[in-house]
Design a protein around this motif. Structure first.
Motif, PDB file in Angstrom:
ATOM      1  N   ASN A   1       0.786  -1.109  -0.134  1.00 18.70           N
ATOM      2  CA  ASN A   1       0.083   0.075  -0.072  1.00 18.70           C
ATOM      3  C   ASN A   1       0.973   1.123   0.110  1.00 18.70           C
ATOM      4  OD1 ASN A   1      -2.378  -1.578   0.094  1.00 18.70           O
ATOM      5  ND2 ASN A   1      -2.295  -1.765   2.328  1.00 18.70           N
ATOM      6  N   ASN A   2       2.124   1.087   0.644  1.00 15.42           N
ATOM      7  CA  ASN A   2       2.998   2.466   0.975  1.00 15.42           C
ATOM      8  C   ASN A   2       4.079   1.966   0.078  1.00 15.42           C
ATOM      9  OD1 ASN A   2       4.268   4.552   1.488  1.00 15.42           O
ATOM     10  ND2 ASN A   2       4.581   4.109   3.445  1.00 15.42           N
ATOM     11  N   GLN A   3       4.320   2.401  -1.013  1.00 14.82           N
ATOM     12  CA  GLN A   3       5.292   1.676  -1.984  1.00 14.82           C
ATOM     13  C   GLN A   3       6.923   1.993  -1.677  1.00 14.82           C
ATOM     14  OE1 GLN A   3       4.860  -0.368  -4.591  1.00 14.82           O
ATOM     15  NE2 GLN A   3       2.639  -0.451  -4.037  1.00 14.82           N
ATOM     16  N   SER A   4       6.905   3.286  -0.717  1.00 12.96           N
ATOM     17  CA  SER A   4       8.371   3.559  -0.242  1.00 12.96           C
ATOM     18  C   SER A   4       8.452   3.046   1.461  1.00 12.96           C
ATOM     19  CB  SER A   4       8.527   5.222  -0.118  1.00 12.96           C
ATOM     20  OG  SER A   4       9.543   5.352   0.306  1.00 12.96           O
ATOM     21  N   GLY A   5       8.701   1.649   1.318  1.00  7.80           N
ATOM     22  CA  GLY A   5       8.727   1.131   2.708  1.00  7.80           C
ATOM     23  C   GLY A   5      10.142   1.305   3.101  1.00  7.80           C
ATOM     24  N   ASP A   6      10.074   1.045   4.812  1.00 14.45           N
ATOM     25  CA  ASP A   6      11.430   1.152   5.478  1.00 14.45           C
ATOM     26  C   ASP A   6      12.146   0.137   4.939  1.00 14.45           C
ATOM     27  OD1 ASP A   6      13.295   1.633   7.300  1.00 14.45           O
ATOM     28  OD2 ASP A   6      12.125   1.642   8.990  1.00 14.45           O
ATOM     29  N   ILE A   7      13.431   0.371   4.197  1.00 17.93           N
ATOM     30  CA  ILE A   7      14.228  -0.889   3.992  1.00 17.93           C
ATOM     31  C   ILE A   7      15.099  -1.195   5.394  1.00 17.93           C
ATOM     32  CG2 ILE A   7      14.645   0.073   1.543  1.00 17.93           C
ATOM     33  CD1 ILE A   7      17.056   1.074   2.213  1.00 17.93           C
ATOM     34  N   ILE A   8      15.224  -0.508   6.184  1.00 23.45           N
ATOM     35  CA  ILE A   8      16.114  -0.571   7.418  1.00 23.45           C
ATOM     36  C   ILE A   8      15.104  -1.909   8.177  1.00 23.45           C
ATOM     37  CG2 ILE A   8      17.007   0.018   9.556  1.00 23.45           C
ATOM     38  CD1 ILE A   8      17.429   2.502   8.405  1.00 23.45           C
ATOM     39  N   LEU A   9      14.009  -1.580   8.343  1.00 23.25           N
ATOM     40  CA  LEU A   9      12.969  -2.667   8.997  1.00 23.25           C
ATOM     41  C   LEU A   9      12.899  -3.862   8.208  1.00 23.25           C
ATOM     42  CD1 LEU A   9      11.159  -3.001  11.508  1.00 23.25           C
ATOM     43  CD2 LEU A   9       9.148  -2.026  10.280  1.00 23.25           C
ATOM     44  N   GLN A  10      12.794  -3.680   6.987  1.00 24.71           N
ATOM     45  CA  GLN A  10      12.587  -4.952   6.124  1.00 24.71           C
ATOM     46  C   GLN A  10      13.845  -5.842   6.202  1.00 24.71           C
ATOM     47  OE1 GLN A  10      11.562  -3.113   2.412  1.00 24.71           O
ATOM     48  NE2 GLN A  10       9.434  -2.620   2.967  1.00 24.71           N
ATOM     49  N   SER A  11      14.963  -5.189   6.225  1.00 26.97           N
ATOM     50  CA  SER A  11      16.014  -6.054   6.173  1.00 26.97           C
ATOM     51  C   SER A  11      16.169  -6.517   7.308  1.00 26.97           C
ATOM     52  CB  SER A  11      17.381  -5.159   5.799  1.00 26.97           C
ATOM     53  OG  SER A  11      17.262  -4.238   6.434  1.00 26.97           O
ATOM     54  N   TYR A  12      15.942  -5.919   8.463  1.00 32.13           N
ATOM     55  CA  TYR A  12      16.182  -6.577   9.878  1.00 32.13           C
ATOM     56  C   TYR A  12      15.310  -7.684   9.873  1.00 32.13           C
ATOM     57  CZ  TYR A  12      14.884  -7.156  14.844  1.00 32.13           C
ATOM     58  OH  TYR A  12      14.783  -7.574  16.129  1.00 32.13           O
ATOM     59  N   TRP A  13      14.108  -7.830   9.443  1.00 33.24           N
ATOM     60  CA  TRP A  13      13.033  -9.010   9.849  1.00 33.24           C
ATOM     61  C   TRP A  13      13.802 -10.038   8.873  1.00 33.24           C
ATOM     62  CZ3 TRP A  13      10.574  -9.844  13.713  1.00 33.24           C
ATOM     63  CH2 TRP A  13      10.125  -8.841  14.327  1.00 33.24           C
ATOM     64  N   LEU A  14      14.267  -9.696   7.537  1.00 31.40           N
ATOM     65  CA  LEU A  14      14.821 -10.583   6.645  1.00 31.40           C
ATOM     66  C   LEU A  14      16.042 -11.342   7.518  1.00 31.40           C
ATOM     67  CD1 LEU A  14      14.890 -12.232   3.921  1.00 31.40           C
ATOM     68  CD2 LEU A  14      16.496 -10.182   3.220  1.00 31.40           C
ATOM     69  N   SER A  15      17.010 -10.724   8.308  1.00 32.86           N
ATOM     70  CA  SER A  15      18.208 -10.922   8.862  1.00 32.86           C
ATOM     71  C   SER A  15      17.418 -11.947  10.030  1.00 32.86           C
ATOM     72  CB  SER A  15      19.005 -10.094   9.445  1.00 32.86           C
ATOM     73  OG  SER A  15      19.755 -10.433  10.192  1.00 32.86           O
ATOM     74  N   SER A  16      16.503 -11.494  10.648  1.00 32.27           N
ATOM     75  CA  SER A  16      16.017 -12.279  11.835  1.00 32.27           C
ATOM     76  C   SER A  16      15.197 -13.766  11.281  1.00 32.27           C
ATOM     77  CB  SER A  16      14.645 -11.723  12.336  1.00 32.27           C
ATOM     78  OG  SER A  16      15.081 -10.506  12.980  1.00 32.27           O
ATOM     79  N   LEU A  17      14.874 -13.633  10.135  1.00 31.12           N
ATOM     80  CA  LEU A  17      14.216 -15.206   9.716  1.00 31.12           C
ATOM     81  C   LEU A  17      15.297 -16.052   9.320  1.00 31.12           C
ATOM     82  CD1 LEU A  17      11.113 -14.306   7.258  1.00 31.12           C
ATOM     83  CD2 LEU A  17      11.352 -14.910   9.799  1.00 31.12           C
ATOM     84  N   ASN A  18      16.279 -15.221   8.685  1.00 36.52           N
ATOM     85  CA  ASN A  18      17.878 -16.003   8.300  1.00 36.52           C
ATOM     86  C   ASN A  18      18.332 -16.861   9.580  1.00 36.52           C
ATOM     87  OD1 ASN A  18      19.316 -14.211   5.440  1.00 36.52           O
ATOM     88  ND2 ASN A  18      17.581 -15.349   5.828  1.00 36.52           N
TER      89      ASN A  18
END
Length: 218
Positions: free
Chosen positions: A14-31
């Motif tokens: 919905n908000n195309q300009s997302g927070d890349i810091i938060l998204q990369s953090y959760w990606l790292s957490s899943l890793n």
């Protein structure tokens, strides 16, 4: 953790300009979660549904992370790559529709032209002003790709996942740039303009060569 990652990054579409810091953090957490669960013998064999949820979660985060990068790059493609110029001949290009054989051209005197060339040469010896630095340039796109690489490294995302994120972002950028060049091909029908676009792309190409790391295979 899967539900938290989905709720924190679910608004990206919905908000195309997302927070890349938060998204990369959760990606790292899943890793990291995948790594520690994988260390337990036979865990994913006993619970294959959890493995599938981890795969779907990381795939969704990679997609949303690239969507955020795309939303930042897309409005910069034309002003920074197709319109940005440092060659004076590009601005003076006269297209066929603008020809006027009966219009007299103003000839500049040799003295004034030599003075202008001296001033231009002198200006190149000094760093650009703040106003010049604020203007669109290919460095803006390089900074966005650099920010993506930085946050992936900051959160210690696995090199294979980081390489996939950068690969998807660059492939989308290449396709989008090609489509925009084909849409605006009438404005690019000059040798000087083609040379300028090539110079702009060389800035991004140099960055890619300097950051072309090879992820170690597991």
């Amino acid at each position: 953790i899967l539900s938290s990652a989905a709720s924190s990054s679910g608004g990206v579409l919905n908000n195309q300009s997302g927070d890349i810091i938060l998204q990369s953090y959760w990606l790292s957490s899943l890793n990291f979660l995948f790594y520690y669960l994988y260390r337990q013998d036979g865990f994913f064999k006993r619970y294959p549904s959890i493995l599938q949820e981890l795969i779907d979660g990381m795939r969704s985060l990679i997609l949303e992370l690239n969507t955020s990068i795309h939303s930042r790059i897309e409005p910069l493609i034309e002003p920074t790559l197709l319109e940005h110029t440092t060659i004076a001949q590009v601005k003076e290009t006269l297209y066929k529709k603008d020809w006027n054989l009966f219009k007299k051209r103003k000839h500049r005197s040799t003295k004034s032209s030599s003075r202008d060339s001296y001033d231009e040469t002198l200006a190149m010896l000094y760093p650009p002003s703040l106003d010049e630095q604020m203007k669109p340039s290919p460095l803006k796109i390089v900074q966005i790709f650099g920010a993506l690489s930085y946050v992936l490294d900051l959160h210690q995302v696995h090199p294979l996942i980081a390489q996939q994120c950068l690969s998807v972002a660059l492939k989308w950028f290449s396709a989008k740039l090609f489509n925009k060049m084909m849409d605006n091909k009438k404005k690019s029908l000059s040798r000087a303009h083609a040379v300028q676009i090539r110079l702009n792309l060389s800035v991004i190409q140099d960055w890619i060569k300097n950051h072309n790391f090879k992820a170690p295979l597991p």
